[in-house]
Design a protein around this motif. Structure first.
Motif, PDB file in Angstrom:
ATOM      1  N   GLY A   1      24.148  -2.319  -7.670  1.00  0.00           N
ATOM      2  CA  GLY A   1      23.046  -2.977  -8.253  1.00  0.00           C
ATOM      3  C   GLY A   1      22.257  -2.105  -8.959  1.00  0.00           C
ATOM      4  O   GLY A   1      22.716  -1.133  -9.711  1.00  0.00           O
ATOM      5  N   VAL A   2      20.814  -2.227  -9.106  1.00  0.00           N
ATOM      6  CA  VAL A   2      20.041  -1.431  -9.839  1.00  0.00           C
ATOM      7  C   VAL A   2      19.011  -0.928  -8.766  1.00  0.00           C
ATOM      8  O   VAL A   2      18.682  -1.514  -7.977  1.00  0.00           O
ATOM      9  N   ILE A   3      18.312   0.405  -9.084  1.00  0.00           N
ATOM     10  CA  ILE A   3      17.502   0.637  -8.243  1.00  0.00           C
ATOM     11  C   ILE A   3      16.509   1.798  -9.440  1.00  0.00           C
ATOM     12  O   ILE A   3      17.037   2.564  -9.865  1.00  0.00           O
ATOM     13  N   PRO A   4      15.169   1.887  -8.893  1.00  0.00           N
ATOM     14  CA  PRO A   4      14.516   2.995  -9.710  1.00  0.00           C
ATOM     15  C   PRO A   4      14.902   4.454  -9.670  1.00  0.00           C
ATOM     16  O   PRO A   4      14.717   5.230 -10.495  1.00  0.00           O
ATOM     17  N   LYS A   5      15.156   4.889  -8.314  1.00  0.00           N
ATOM     18  CA  LYS A   5      15.701   6.424  -8.110  1.00  0.00           C
ATOM     19  C   LYS A   5      16.812   6.438  -7.304  1.00  0.00           C
ATOM     20  O   LYS A   5      16.682   5.853  -6.147  1.00  0.00           O
ATOM     21  N   SER A   6      17.653   7.109  -7.657  1.00  0.00           N
ATOM     22  CA  SER A   6      18.769   7.464  -6.630  1.00  0.00           C
ATOM     23  C   SER A   6      19.574   8.455  -7.204  1.00  0.00           C
ATOM     24  O   SER A   6      19.716   9.006  -8.466  1.00  0.00           O
TER      25      SER A   6
ATOM     26  N   SER B   1       0.827  -1.353   0.123  1.00  0.00           N
ATOM     27  CA  SER B   1      -0.070   0.160  -0.106  1.00  0.00           C
ATOM     28  C   SER B   1       0.673   1.325  -0.021  1.00  0.00           C
ATOM     29  O   SER B   1       0.375   2.464  -0.055  1.00  0.00           O
ATOM     30  N   LEU B   2       2.374   1.191   0.010  1.00  0.00           N
ATOM     31  CA  LEU B   2       3.038   2.281   0.197  1.00  0.00           C
ATOM     32  C   LEU B   2       2.843   3.253  -0.989  1.00  0.00           C
ATOM     33  O   LEU B   2       3.032   2.756  -2.364  1.00  0.00           O
ATOM     34  N   PHE B   3       2.857   4.629  -0.760  1.00  0.00           N
ATOM     35  CA  PHE B   3       2.760   5.555  -1.860  1.00  0.00           C
ATOM     36  C   PHE B   3       4.426   6.033  -1.974  1.00  0.00           C
ATOM     37  O   PHE B   3       4.901   6.720  -2.679  1.00  0.00           O
ATOM     38  N   VAL B   4       4.914   6.250  -0.552  1.00  0.00           N
ATOM     39  CA  VAL B   4       6.138   6.790  -0.249  1.00  0.00           C
ATOM     40  C   VAL B   4       7.131   6.052   0.461  1.00  0.00           C
ATOM     41  O   VAL B   4       6.538   5.518   1.575  1.00  0.00           O
ATOM     42  N   LEU B   5       8.049   5.966  -0.003  1.00  0.00           N
ATOM     43  CA  LEU B   5       9.123   5.027   0.799  1.00  0.00           C
ATOM     44  C   LEU B   5      10.691   5.745   0.649  1.00  0.00           C
ATOM     45  O   LEU B   5      11.179   5.907  -0.232  1.00  0.00           O
TER      46      LEU B   5
ATOM     47  N   LEU C   1      10.084   7.071  -4.321  1.00  0.00           N
ATOM     48  CA  LEU C   1      11.075   6.088  -3.672  1.00  0.00           C
ATOM     49  C   LEU C   1      12.508   6.888  -3.671  1.00  0.00           C
ATOM     50  O   LEU C   1      12.974   7.128  -4.744  1.00  0.00           O
ATOM     51  N   ASP C   2      12.973   6.844  -2.378  1.00  0.00           N
ATOM     52  CA  ASP C   2      14.495   7.604  -2.233  1.00  0.00           C
ATOM     53  C   ASP C   2      15.326   6.671  -1.510  1.00  0.00           C
ATOM     54  O   ASP C   2      14.998   6.552  -0.543  1.00  0.00           O
ATOM     55  N   LEU C   3      16.335   6.142  -2.192  1.00  0.00           N
ATOM     56  CA  LEU C   3      17.108   5.343  -1.492  1.00  0.00           C
ATOM     57  C   LEU C   3      18.752   5.893  -1.602  1.00  0.00           C
ATOM     58  O   LEU C   3      19.585   5.306  -1.306  1.00  0.00           O
TER      59      LEU C   3
END
Length: 411
Positions: free
Chosen positions: A239-244, A202-206, A230-232
């Motif tokens: 590796g890989v990630i959608p947003k950084s 159910s997450l909108f923001v992580l 999504l902010d990491l």
């Protein structure tokens, strides 16, 4: 004060009282909102307001300790805001866990230190918990995973350390999780993001940024199909990630981004070490407003079907600030984005919803620039500089009437 026996709502905000005498007959009061200077420490009369449901003491400059039994008798209290005070390093009172009717609890920027009380999990009706911007230390209690109804949880800007509790996966109703700006190290095995985060569908923001999380990014994050932010960034990830913004990701951009995050509006992969082609699945992100993969090692031609990015086809007419949290107090989490436009660097926050742009500069992309880019009539910025594109300039570029920044240099 005269005897206001029928008074239910009292607002003393935006004054500079040295003290305010509160007569005992106000025991029928339902709502009290006060950021006036009404005493140091926090006034004892509050314990007599047994019918109180709404209590806002934010921005009131209170200091010292909160008496341990001050609010215990307020059995009907459902909204409590003690944010923006100066309790000077005092522990979060354990008695807050006994206020069983609480639905909203804001303790942000209040000067608290020490550990998070285990018994906060007793607040079974709680939907908003904000303990951000304090000096809290120690572990995130695993018991927080026992909440049943939370929508918003922020523990950011503290000094928390240790692992991200696996039990957080039980927060099946959670829309917003912000544990950024701490010293968290991920799961117990290798310090990475727990696989169980992917169960929080159910997450909108992580926001896990600015911690000490290492290792690769679990593909289970793709199960969080409702993610809009999504902010990491500022961890030790690979590796890989959608947003950084500032990690060191490499390899191909994963196709599962396009298959999973259908609500994604901003995809920022800038300044990493991604290689290979831009996956065709990126074009499934029909809500996308910003595509930024500049300063990587991407190669090959532009993907076919750019006209499917319908989120970029029209001018964004309505400005709104992305926010999550308490509707009563306004926004808590405000999305922001750093973008290069017109040869300058801008930080967008208040107007981020109006921004529509593509930046694929400083890669190794080749071939012709697709004419269908001119169908994206909502574009404000288009930067394809520093690649290996060939062929002629776009004949119909004049259709992009909203364009403010266009850079095809160094091709």
């Amino acid at each position: 004060m005269v005897e206001l026996k029928h008074l239910r709502y009292l607002d003393l905000n935006n004054n500079a009282f040295n003290s305010v005498p509160i007569p005992a007959f106000l025991g029928s009061l339902k709502e009290l909102s006060n950021n006036a200077f009404i005493g140091v420490p926090i006034p004892a009369f509050l314990s007599s307001l047994k019918e109180l449901g709404y209590l806002d003491l934010s921005n009131a400059r209170f200091s010292g300790r909160i008496p341990q039994n001050l609010l215990v008798e307020l059995k009907h209290l459902h909204h409590l805001d003690l944010s923006n005070n100066a309790f000077n390093g005092v522990l979060i009172p354990a008695f807050l866990g006994s206020l069983k009717e609480l639905r909203y609890l804001d303790l942000s920027n209040a000067g608290f230190s020490g550990r998070i009380p285990q018994n906060l999990v007793n607040l079974s009706y709680l939907s908003t918990l904000d303990i951000s911007n304090n000096s809290l230390t120690g572990l995130i209690p695993a018991s927080l995973g026992g909440f049943s109804l939370p929508r918003y949880l922020s523990l950011s800007h503290n000094r928390l350390n240790g692992l991200i509790p696996i039990n957080l996966r039980h927060l099946s109703n959670l829309h917003f999780l912000d544990i950024s700006y701490n010293s968290l190290t991920g799961n117990q095995i290798n310090g990475t993001i727990p696989l169980s985060i992917g169960e929080m569908t159910s997450l909108f923001v992580l926001d896990l940024s600015r911690n000490k999380i290492s290792g690769t990014i679990p593909s289970s994050l793709g199960n969080c199909v409702g993610l809009e932010a999504l902010d990491l960034s500022r961890n030790h990830l690979s590796g890989v990630i959608p947003k950084s913004l500032e990690n060191n990701f490499s390899g191909n951009i994963p196709a599962w981004i396009g298959n999973s995050f259908h609500s994604l509006r901003i995809l920022r992969l800038r300044s990493n070490k991604f290689i290979g082609k831009i996956p065709q699945q990126i074009l499934n992100l029909t809500s996308l407003r910003v595509l930024d993969a500049a300063h990587n090692y991407l190669s090959g031609s532009m993907p076919q079907g750019l006209e499917n990015l319908i989120g970029m086809k029209n001018e964004q007419m309505t400005n709104y600030i992305l926010h999550y949290g308490g509707a009563i107090q306004g926004h808590y989490y405000e999305e922001n984005l750093i973008m290069s436009m017109k040869g300058l660097v801008f930080n967008y926050s208040k107007t981020i919803s109006l921004l529509t742009c593509i930046d694929l500069s400083s890669n190794h992309l080749s071939g012709k620039i697709p004419e269908v880019l001119t169908n994206l009539l909502g574009l404000l910025g288009l930067n394809l500089s520093g690649n290996n594109f060939t062929g002629k300039f776009l004949d119909k570029v004049g259709r992009l009437a909203l364009l403010e920044s266009l850079d095809f240099s160094r091709n």
